[in-house]
Write an enzyme that holds these catalytic residues in place. Structure first.
Site, PDB file in Angstrom:
ATOM      1  N   SER A 124      37.621  39.307  41.504  1.00  0.00           N
ATOM      2  CA  SER A 124      37.667  38.559  40.252  1.00  0.00           C
ATOM      3  C   SER A 124      36.916  37.229  40.416  1.00  0.00           C
ATOM      4  CB  SER A 124      39.127  38.372  39.822  1.00  0.00           C
ATOM      5  OG  SER A 124      39.215  37.950  38.482  1.00  0.00           O
ATOM      6  N   ASP A 178      39.385  47.656  32.834  1.00  0.00           N
ATOM      7  CA  ASP A 178      39.621  46.230  33.111  1.00  0.00           C
ATOM      8  C   ASP A 178      39.681  45.467  31.792  1.00  0.00           C
ATOM      9  OD1 ASP A 178      39.487  43.506  33.920  1.00  0.00           O
ATOM     10  OD2 ASP A 178      38.432  44.081  35.745  1.00  0.00           O
ATOM     11  N   HIS A 209      42.401  45.759  36.029  1.00  0.00           N
ATOM     12  CA  HIS A 209      41.915  44.639  36.844  1.00  0.00           C
ATOM     13  C   HIS A 209      42.698  44.633  38.153  1.00  0.00           C
ATOM     14  CE1 HIS A 209      39.624  40.963  37.260  1.00  0.00           C
ATOM     15  NE2 HIS A 209      40.716  40.271  37.534  1.00  0.00           N
TER      16      HIS A 209
END
Length: 228
Positions: A124, A178, A209
């Site tokens: 991320s 995601d 995610h």
């Protein structure tokens, strides 16, 4: 396993063998900390002949605009994650974290790890920092692993990328479901890097995610290829 601090970013350090010859510097996502990916080390299936120092640094605590100014661990401040308008980064904090990560790399060089044996990795926001820092680093690195992320300051890359890492191996992976970092942003990053001539390896998984078992296996295979 030890914890490092001093003037550098605090970090969890884990070595898979004595006298490490490689370092994997792995950055966590927004609001997490360095502990987040420590358990994955044993799941990568890396050969015991590879003596690797894993570094899991903790990002600084800072207010984050997209979370209404709440203070949390974050590599940089940002606002707006939208499939069309993208991400608006606060550049001062982005550059500060870039320098902090470079300082950790430089310390590894002083500890005897060659630049070509250093991998930058992240998930991320940490993956975004791996891309941002690695592509600008002035010595050739082993690879960049960018998981569930996007390319920050993408409009500046052509001017700021260092030729030392023009041939670096890049592993990008993203979840098709995601809902934090839109697939369109990750795909745009992959496309830009490919069109810029980078050695891209793209993986897509049926997940949100997060990370999944197939992804961890693919990461392990990629690391074995670039480190052995």
């Amino acid at each position: 396993m030890t914890t490092l601090s001093a003037e550098l970013l605090p970090a969890i350090e884990l070595e898979t063998g004595v006298h490490p010859t490689h370092t994997i510097l792995w950055m966590h996502g927004l609001g997490a900390d360095g502990n987040d990916f420590v358990p994955i080390v044993d799941e990568l299936g890396l050969p015991s002949s590879l003596h690797i120092r894993f570094l899991f640094p903790h990002a600084p605590m800072r207010p984050v605009s997209i979370n209404r100014g709440l203070v949390m661990r974050a590599w940089h401040d940002y606002d707006v994650v939208d499939p069309h308008s993208g991400v608006r980064e606060e550049m001062t904090s982005l550059r500060d974290s870039q320098r902090a990560i470079e300082a950790l790399i430089d310390r590894e060089l002083h500890r005897g790890i060659e630049p070509g044996n250093v991998v930058l990795a992240g998930f991320s926001q940490g993956g975004a920092m791996a891309l941002h820092t690695g592509l600008r680093y002035p010595e050739e690195l082993a690879g960049i692993m960018a998981l569930s992320c996007y390319l920050p300051a993408s409009q500046m890359l052509a001017a700021e990328a260092h030729r030392a890492n023009a041939g670096i191996s890049i592993f990008m992976a993203h979840g098709s479901a995601d809902n934090v970092v839109p697939m369109t942003l990750a795909a745009a990053a992959s496309r830009q890097l490919h069109e810029s001539g980078y050695a891209m390896e793209w993986h897509e998984y049926p997940m949100a995610h997060s990370v999944c078992a197939d992804e961890i296996a693919d990461i392990g295979d990629w690391l074995k290829r670039i480190l052995t």
